[in-house]
Design a protein around this motif. Structure first.
Motif, PDB file in Angstrom:
ATOM      1  N   PRO A  35     -34.608 -37.913   1.828  1.00 50.13           N
ATOM      2  CA  PRO A  35     -35.068 -38.988   2.350  1.00 50.13           C
ATOM      3  C   PRO A  35     -35.578 -39.123   3.746  1.00 50.13           C
ATOM      4  CG  PRO A  35     -32.731 -39.424   2.056  1.00 50.13           C
ATOM      5  CD  PRO A  35     -33.021 -38.105   1.447  1.00 50.13           C
ATOM      6  N   TRP A  36     -36.742 -39.594   4.387  1.00 45.78           N
ATOM      7  CA  TRP A  36     -36.976 -39.540   5.572  1.00 45.78           C
ATOM      8  C   TRP A  36     -36.832 -40.964   6.212  1.00 45.78           C
ATOM      9  CZ3 TRP A  36     -42.095 -36.180   5.782  1.00 45.78           C
ATOM     10  CH2 TRP A  36     -41.770 -34.964   5.702  1.00 45.78           C
ATOM     11  N   ILE A  37     -36.387 -41.833   5.629  1.00 47.64           N
ATOM     12  CA  ILE A  37     -36.180 -43.167   5.796  1.00 47.64           C
ATOM     13  C   ILE A  37     -34.714 -43.460   5.665  1.00 47.64           C
ATOM     14  CG2 ILE A  37     -36.833 -45.786   5.419  1.00 47.64           C
ATOM     15  CD1 ILE A  37     -39.335 -44.623   4.104  1.00 47.64           C
ATOM     16  N   ASN A  38     -34.013 -44.010   6.797  1.00 52.71           N
ATOM     17  CA  ASN A  38     -32.671 -44.448   6.889  1.00 52.71           C
ATOM     18  C   ASN A  38     -32.385 -45.606   5.781  1.00 52.71           C
ATOM     19  OD1 ASN A  38     -31.602 -42.669   9.089  1.00 52.71           O
ATOM     20  ND2 ASN A  38     -33.149 -44.134  10.150  1.00 52.71           N
ATOM     21  N   PHE A  39     -31.027 -45.571   5.176  1.00 54.07           N
ATOM     22  CA  PHE A  39     -30.567 -46.726   4.623  1.00 54.07           C
ATOM     23  C   PHE A  39     -29.103 -46.140   4.231  1.00 54.07           C
ATOM     24  CE2 PHE A  39     -29.192 -49.164   0.967  1.00 54.07           C
ATOM     25  CZ  PHE A  39     -29.126 -50.362   1.500  1.00 54.07           C
ATOM     26  N   ASN A  40     -28.149 -47.158   4.673  1.00 55.54           N
ATOM     27  CA  ASN A  40     -26.608 -46.860   4.644  1.00 55.54           C
ATOM     28  C   ASN A  40     -26.274 -47.992   3.811  1.00 55.54           C
ATOM     29  OD1 ASN A  40     -24.121 -46.486   4.651  1.00 55.54           O
ATOM     30  ND2 ASN A  40     -23.841 -46.775   6.855  1.00 55.54           N
ATOM     31  N   THR A  91     -48.525 -42.944   4.321  1.00 55.80           N
ATOM     32  CA  THR A  91     -47.856 -43.107   3.080  1.00 55.80           C
ATOM     33  C   THR A  91     -47.821 -41.630   2.535  1.00 55.80           C
ATOM     34  OG1 THR A  91     -49.971 -43.676   1.971  1.00 55.80           O
ATOM     35  CG2 THR A  91     -48.422 -45.471   2.486  1.00 55.80           C
ATOM     36  N   GLU A  92     -48.865 -40.930   2.598  1.00 52.58           N
ATOM     37  CA  GLU A  92     -48.671 -39.429   1.797  1.00 52.58           C
ATOM     38  C   GLU A  92     -48.026 -38.539   2.434  1.00 52.58           C
ATOM     39  OE1 GLU A  92     -52.549 -37.453   1.239  1.00 52.58           O
ATOM     40  OE2 GLU A  92     -53.564 -39.260   0.100  1.00 52.58           O
ATOM     41  N   GLU A  93     -47.581 -38.812   3.812  1.00 52.81           N
ATOM     42  CA  GLU A  93     -46.854 -37.978   4.679  1.00 52.81           C
ATOM     43  C   GLU A  93     -45.413 -38.313   4.213  1.00 52.81           C
ATOM     44  OE1 GLU A  93     -47.104 -35.785   7.162  1.00 52.81           O
ATOM     45  OE2 GLU A  93     -49.234 -35.908   7.632  1.00 52.81           O
ATOM     46  N   PHE A  94     -45.178 -39.332   3.664  1.00 52.01           N
ATOM     47  CA  PHE A  94     -43.496 -39.716   3.272  1.00 52.01           C
ATOM     48  C   PHE A  94     -43.609 -39.790   1.773  1.00 52.01           C
ATOM     49  CE2 PHE A  94     -43.627 -41.585   7.584  1.00 52.01           C
ATOM     50  CZ  PHE A  94     -42.162 -41.449   7.884  1.00 52.01           C
ATOM     51  N   ALA A  95     -44.713 -39.355   1.154  1.00 47.96           N
ATOM     52  CA  ALA A  95     -44.256 -38.897  -0.334  1.00 47.96           C
ATOM     53  C   ALA A  95     -43.203 -38.167  -0.824  1.00 47.96           C
ATOM     54  CB  ALA A  95     -45.844 -38.704  -1.088  1.00 47.96           C
ATOM     55  N   GLY A  96     -42.302 -38.440  -1.374  1.00 47.20           N
ATOM     56  CA  GLY A  96     -41.243 -37.616  -1.984  1.00 47.20           C
ATOM     57  C   GLY A  96     -40.111 -37.870  -1.065  1.00 47.20           C
ATOM     58  N   HIS A  97     -40.243 -38.851  -0.043  1.00 45.80           N
ATOM     59  CA  HIS A  97     -39.229 -38.768   1.087  1.00 45.80           C
ATOM     60  C   HIS A  97     -38.838 -40.376   1.280  1.00 45.80           C
ATOM     61  CE1 HIS A  97     -39.604 -34.517   1.904  1.00 45.80           C
ATOM     62  NE2 HIS A  97     -40.966 -34.829   1.975  1.00 45.80           N
ATOM     63  N   ALA A  98     -38.904 -40.947   0.182  1.00 47.65           N
ATOM     64  CA  ALA A  98     -38.343 -42.536   0.395  1.00 47.65           C
ATOM     65  C   ALA A  98     -37.087 -42.705   0.358  1.00 47.65           C
ATOM     66  CB  ALA A  98     -38.813 -43.207  -0.974  1.00 47.65           C
TER      67      ALA A  98
END
Length: 297
Positions: A256-261, A243-250
């Motif tokens: 974003p480091w997570i896909n959403f189209n 979760t800390e690795e992805f903080a600021g990348h939702a």
């Protein structure tokens, strides 16, 4: 002839042989180089370990994998053996009664054990599991179109499955340890999908907070499974929080480091890490586990 005279004669003979060898151009034969230590890596689990969202698909449905997931990133490290067994499949649940055609985590473990891809030589096993057992897409869909009360009720209903998920994961970790007694088992959690303070997305900020809380609750269930497997079966497992690795990348962050189209809400890669997200998974694992200490010598 005295002993000292014998020693002098032997020394002179040896020196003479060395001189002759150098004159003839003979070179000393180098000792065989010691093998470079490496880590035998095996992966099992769901779509996060299968690399969905990070690259080109390399296996057809129903067991989909890509060539860009965090397991592929780990394989590229010099210390990791380039022959990696990745049995993970998109859509996999933990117990044997999975959806048609998709090997469950338990089935993946059994298949790798039978083929000796998972064995006493294995130093590292990595996995993600639990989100499909929770049917995580259902609360996402409900929370996108319903009131906040209905969203909360749906998330709470899913959490009633946590005890079963925990028990199933303990069984999986125990099975891995039995097949590969010397291995370190790395169980990674899931990132928070939303930033309630970020840009607009398919969920309201309040619904985003509820979904994130559900993810944290699932991650806690996974940590409890790891602790139980270690206590009951000495599974040598470790939980890695991302979760800390992805903080600021939702999904709705600026980067974003997570896909959403939003134009294709049912796309397979949606709600899965992209290439940068899978790099974050690899970084979190290597920060938590000393690969040098695991490497076979």
């Amino acid at each position: 002839m005295t002993a000292s005279a014998v020693r002098r004669r032997r020394s002179a003979f040896a020196a003479g042989l060395a001189t002759v060898a150098m004159a003839l151009g003979f070179a000393a034969i180098p000792a065989e180089a010691a093998p470079v230590p490496d880590v035998d890596l095996v992966a099992v689990g769901d779509s996060y370990t299968a690399g969905v969202g990070a690259g080109s698909y390399i296996t057809p449905p129903p067991c989909v994998k890509t060539d860009g997931g965090y397991v592929n990133i780990l394989t590229a490290l010099a210390i990791v053996d380039d022959v990696v067994s990745n049995g993970a499949c998109g859509g996999a649940i933990i117990p044997d009664d999975g959806p048609g055609g998709i090997p469950s985590v338990m089935e993946q473990i059994a298949a790798l054990d039978a083929s000796e891809g998972l064995s006493g030589r294995t130093e590292l096993v990595t996995l993600t599991a639990g989100a499909n057992d929770l049917d995580f897409t259902t609360p996402l869909a409900v929370c996108a179109v319903s009131t906040i009360d209905v969203c909360l009720q749906t998330i709470q209903a899913g959490q009633t499955r946590f005890p079963v998920i925990q028990a199933d994961l303990v069984e999986a970790l125990t099975a891995i340890h039995q097949a590969a007694p010397r291995t370190k088992i790395v169980v990674s959690g899931y990132p928070l999908l939303f930033d309630p303070a970020g840009g607009p997305t398919l969920l309201t900020p309040d619904a985003q907070r509820l979904v994130n809380a559900g993810t944290m609750a699932l991650n806690y269930t996974i940590t409890q499974a790891v602790a139980t497997a270690n206590a009951a079966a000495k599974a040598n497992a470790v939980y890695v929080d991302v979760t800390e690795e992805f903080a600021g990348h939702a999904i709705n962050s600026a980067v974003p480091w997570i896909n959403f189209n939003p134009a294709d809400p049912f796309a397979l890669q949606n709600f899965h890490p992209n290439a940068e997200g899978h790099q974050a998974y690899a970084d979190a694992l290597t920060a938590a586990v000393n690969l040098q200490a695991l490497a076979r010598r």
